[in-house]
Scaffold this active site. Structure first.
Site, mmCIF file in Angstrom:
data_model
loop_
_atom_site.group_PDB
_atom_site.id
_atom_site.type_symbol
_atom_site.label_atom_id
_atom_site.label_comp_id
_atom_site.label_asym_id
_atom_site.label_seq_id
_atom_site.Cartn_x
_atom_site.Cartn_y
_atom_site.Cartn_z
ATOM 1 N N ILE A 113 0.814 -1.213 0.000
ATOM 2 C CA ILE A 113 0.000 0.000 0.000
ATOM 3 C C ILE A 113 0.845 1.260 0.000
ATOM 4 C CG2 ILE A 113 -2.139 -0.899 0.972
ATOM 5 C CD1 ILE A 113 -1.140 -0.091 3.723
ATOM 6 N N GLY A 114 2.124 1.121 0.137
ATOM 7 C CA GLY A 114 2.936 2.322 0.089
ATOM 8 C C GLY A 114 4.397 1.987 0.278
ATOM 9 N N GLY A 147 8.183 4.076 1.516
ATOM 10 C CA GLY A 147 8.780 5.320 1.964
ATOM 11 C C GLY A 147 10.219 5.090 2.330
ATOM 12 N N GLY A 148 10.761 6.055 3.018
ATOM 13 C CA GLY A 148 12.159 6.004 3.382
ATOM 14 C C GLY A 148 12.555 4.770 4.186
ATOM 15 N N PHE A 149 11.619 4.215 4.884
ATOM 16 C CA PHE A 149 11.985 3.111 5.754
ATOM 17 C C PHE A 149 11.741 1.741 5.146
ATOM 18 C CE2 PHE A 149 10.839 6.307 9.136
ATOM 19 C CZ PHE A 149 12.144 6.666 9.347
ATOM 20 N N GLY A 150 11.016 1.679 4.084
ATOM 21 C CA GLY A 150 10.754 0.373 3.511
ATOM 22 C C GLY A 150 9.384 0.321 2.869
ATOM 23 N N THR A 151 8.867 -0.875 2.768
ATOM 24 C CA THR A 151 7.612 -1.095 2.059
ATOM 25 C C THR A 151 6.509 -1.389 3.062
ATOM 26 O OG1 THR A 151 9.037 -2.247 0.522
ATOM 27 C CG2 THR A 151 6.699 -2.331 0.083
ATOM 28 N N VAL A 152 5.298 -0.927 2.767
ATOM 29 C CA VAL A 152 4.179 -1.162 3.666
ATOM 30 C C VAL A 152 3.145 -2.053 2.967
ATOM 31 C CG1 VAL A 152 2.399 -0.094 5.084
ATOM 32 C CG2 VAL A 152 4.566 1.092 4.709
ATOM 33 N N ASP A 177 10.530 13.013 12.376
ATOM 34 C CA ASP A 177 10.153 12.848 10.970
ATOM 35 C C ASP A 177 8.701 13.261 10.762
ATOM 36 O OD1 ASP A 177 10.704 12.223 8.355
ATOM 37 O OD2 ASP A 177 10.351 10.079 8.573
HETATM 38 N N1 ADP Z 1 -0.729 2.142 9.362
HETATM 39 C C1 ADP Z 1 -0.961 2.458 8.083
HETATM 40 N N2 ADP Z 1 -2.204 2.412 7.581
HETATM 41 C C2 ADP Z 1 -2.449 2.746 6.291
HETATM 42 N N3 ADP Z 1 -1.517 3.156 5.430
HETATM 43 C C3 ADP Z 1 -0.245 3.228 5.847
HETATM 44 C C4 ADP Z 1 0.100 2.884 7.187
HETATM 45 N N4 ADP Z 1 1.427 3.076 7.340
HETATM 46 C C5 ADP Z 1 1.888 3.507 6.142
HETATM 47 N N5 ADP Z 1 0.889 3.600 5.243
HETATM 48 C C6 ADP Z 1 1.001 4.027 3.839
HETATM 49 O O1 ADP Z 1 2.261 3.653 3.357
HETATM 50 C C7 ADP Z 1 2.991 4.792 2.895
HETATM 51 C C8 ADP Z 1 4.456 4.616 3.186
HETATM 52 O O2 ADP Z 1 4.686 4.702 4.563
HETATM 53 P P1 ADP Z 1 6.140 4.825 5.143
HETATM 54 O O3 ADP Z 1 6.920 3.613 4.793
HETATM 55 O O4 ADP Z 1 6.010 5.195 6.580
HETATM 56 O O5 ADP Z 1 6.806 5.992 4.329
HETATM 57 P P2 ADP Z 1 6.587 7.551 4.420
HETATM 58 O O6 ADP Z 1 6.045 7.856 5.783
HETATM 59 O O7 ADP Z 1 7.965 8.093 4.191
HETATM 60 O O8 ADP Z 1 5.634 7.888 3.307
HETATM 61 C C9 ADP Z 1 2.359 5.966 3.618
HETATM 62 O O9 ADP Z 1 2.515 7.151 2.870
HETATM 63 C C10 ADP Z 1 0.914 5.532 3.725
HETATM 64 O O10 ADP Z 1 0.233 5.858 2.553
#
Ligand code: ADP
Ligand code: NAG
Ligand code: NAG
Ligand code: NAG
Ligand code: MG
Length: 589
Positions: free
Chosen positions: A310-311, A313-318, A427
């Protein structure tokens, strides 16, 4: 993966089309110019310095950082230091066969040093120190017979020092310190002459130059060693950039960085998570209020793959993780970069896991597998504020925006004032404010920046993703405090009010970021104009109060910024609409 790349590509397409619009007629440029244009396009962001390199020039001789031989018009020097150049060096640089000086130290260059550099046989001085180069030192550099100075210290170079460098008869300065080099320092060539200061701070070098006996001469002395002493680049990326935001390219910085890390980490990423949890993964759950056995969760994790992303970011994949009983979680996968911090990591996670608050995203547990860290959070169906503001079609109305700001402030105030130990978020940005089904804000990723900083030597790369949100003193010192969070919060408020990213092109074009723009508007006595014109229901009084709070938060003097506690008080007394929860029907979702 698809999602992330798409996100990235969109901004790139936009950027590229913008650039194309600016430079549409393409007359032939000299071959050296072409090689430099490849360099320019490999660089994804900078402080704007190469933005003025114009493809329609006949030769690159008037470009910033470029020096030509006056007669032949061939490029003899490329010198751009401290310009935040971020990207790999392209192979095409190998075509610069008259290049004598290559001076690119103190940038954010990454990937391997191209072997084609061995074709630049005119090179006399190469300064690439203080970048993020990885991979081996190309043995082809042994062809550079004219080389006098070679400084590639403070990078992430690995492998052994090629024996070919020993043939460089003219070499008088040589520095490979602070890398991850291993093995025996060649002793038969000229490298024997250099002092220990040329080699210090490597993972596992041996040889008489540094008084370390090699275990044997068959190169068997390699192996994983302690990484301590590798943190020399702390804070380097943070060097102040606020004043000279000139380049269009900066716009892409935030998007790009996440994807770069993703790509970098993605190399070790498998198609599914099965491999992560096969063989010795253990699940730790906090709060003790979830009815799953470890093996239920592990079984579920094994089914996750790219479809569930679903996303990123800097820390990895969600990933989105839906359990049989209807509970949904967000699983954050952080690829392990370093062994040995496990216990520290776990202790910190226990602390983060013990925190529970209405305006914070719950950390439910984690899974410690041999290849990655998997953090389990509550899933927030409203996604991130970043998406809500900048990507989705429908607009957030005024009351929703105010309510989000108040929620975020309360979450952050809780971290600063009510947690023990206190937690500095480090952050704060719109992608770390998540929204529940009622568009109520929850702060996510608290404490993570610190955790990962300590684990990885590239600490500041993560922070770089947060560019527009960083307090000036943080950019200079790299030291996070509660007041640096307050600054980021102030930027967040401005972002919510304006509906624009802190480094939106419309600010950059005028030479500002969002804070600079606010200050400009204040000086013209028209601060209200910062508000998003498509936001409905703006209330003047609460707008004025919000602007005054935000202005204090983004004060360049940390002393003048209020505490988050105070911010919450001000929000409640001066901004809040009587009963915000009345605006939502709580049964939706
Ligand atoms: N608990 C969560 N519930 C729903 N979406 C999430 C959740 N955590 C992260 N995401 C989605 O995943 C994306 C990537 O999150 P993350 O890895 O923290 O990177 P960043 O905060 O740098 O965008 C977020 O922008 C958000 O859209
Ligand atoms: C470098 O030289 C080799 C051998 O001459 C050649 O094959 C290669 O294409 C050159 N690379 C560049 C970038 O010029
Ligand atoms: C090499 O660079 C390091 C910094 O990375 C410095 O401390 C050291 O003195 C340098 N060595 C030489 C020989 O210049
Ligand atoms: C390398 O070292 C290990 C232990 O240090 C030893 O068991 C092994 O035989 C060595 N290999 C060679 C090729 O010498
Ligand atoms: Mg996040």
């Amino acid at each position: 993966m698809g999602i992330c790349l798409m996100k990235c590509c969109c901004s790139w397409l936009l950027l590229i089309s913008l650039l194309c619009a600016l430079t549409n007629d393409n007359e032939a440029i000299s071959p050296d110019g072409e090689a430099l244009l490849s360099f320019r396009s490999a660089i994804s962001s900078s402080d704007g310095v190469i933005g003025q390199w114009r493809p329609e020039d006949p030769d690159p001789c008037n470009w910033k950082g470029v020096t030509c031989d006056p007669k032949s018009k061939r490029v003899v020097a490329l010198s751009l230091t401290h310009h935040k150049l971020r990207g790999p060096l392209p192979t095409e640089l190998g075509k610069l066969d008259q290049l004598r000086l290559l001076i690119l130290h103190n940038n954010d260059l990454y990937d391997s040093i191209p072997t084609a550099l061995g074709n630049c046989t005119a090179l006399e001085e190469v300064y690439l120190q203080n970048n993020y180069f990885t991979g081996p030192i190309p043995s082809e550099m042994g062809n550079l017979f004219g080389l006098k100075n070679l400084d590639i210290s403070s990078n992430d170079l690995s492998g052994a020092i090629p024996a070919s460098l020993g043939q460089l008869k003219k070499l008088t300065n040589f520095n490979v310190s602070n890398n991850f080099l291993v093995g025996k320092i060649p002793s038969d060539g000229l490298l024997a002459r250099f002092p220990r200061e040329s080699f210090l701070g490597n993972l596992k070098l041996c040889g008489k130059q540094i008084d370390v006996v090699c275990q044997d001469d068959s190169g068997n002395s390699t192996g994983s060693g302690s990484l301590t002493g590798q943190g020399g680049k702390t804070g380097r990326l943070l060097i102040s950039a606020s004043a000279t935001v000139g380049g269009l390219l900066l716009v892409a910085l935030m998007c790009f960085w996440g994807c770069f890390l993703y790509k970098k980490l993605g190399r070790v990423e498998s198609k599914s998570l099965a491999i992560d949890v096969s063989g010795g993964a253990s699940i730790v759950m906090f709060h003790g209020d979830l009815p799953y056995a470890s093996k239920d969760i592990i079984k579920k994790l094994e089914t996750l793959n790219e479809e569930h992303i679903i996303g990123c970011g800097g820390f990895g994949t969600v990933y989105k993780l839906a359990m049989e009983d209807g509970n949904v979680f967000a699983l954050k996968r952080i690829v392990k970069l370093n062994e040995g911090f496990d216990r520290f990591f776990e202790r910190e996670l226990e602390i983060l896991g013990s925190i529970k608050h209405r305006y914070l995203v719950n950390l439910r547990g984690y899974c410690n597998s041999p290849t990655s860290k998997l953090l389990l959070y509550d899933y927030l169906p409203g996604g991130s504020l970043d998406e809500a503001l900048h990507q989705r079609g429908e607009q957030l109305d005024w009351d929703t925006r105010v309510n989000i700001i108040i929620g975020a402030a309360k979450g952050l105030a809780y971290l600063h004032h009510d947690c023990s130990p206190r937690i500095i978020h480090r952050d704060i940005k719109s992608s770390n404010i998540l929204l529940d089904g009622n568009l109520e804000a929850r702060v996510s990723d608290f404490g993570l920046a610190k955790l990962l900083e300590d684990e990885e030597t590239h600490i500041t790369t993560i922070v770089a993703g947060t560019f527009g949100y960083l307090a000036p003193e943080y950019m200079q010192s790299g030291r996070a405090t509660e007041k640096t969070d307050v600054y980021s919060f102030g930027v967040l408020v401005l972002e919510v009010l304006s509906g624009k990213l802190p480094t939106d092109a419309s600010f950059i074009e005028r030479g500002y970021n969002i804070v600079g723009w606010l200050n400009f508007l204040i000086s013209e006595n028209r601060a209200r104009e910062i508000v998003d014109t498509s936001c409905e229901g703006v209330e003047r009084e609460s707008l004025d109060a919000l602007l005054s709070i935000a202005t204090k938060c983004v004060s360049s003097n940390p002393e003048e910024r209020p505490t988050m506690h105070r911010v919450v008080q001000l929000l409640e007394s001066e901004v809040m609409t009587p009963c915000p929860s009345d605006f939502y029907d709580s049964g939706s979702d």
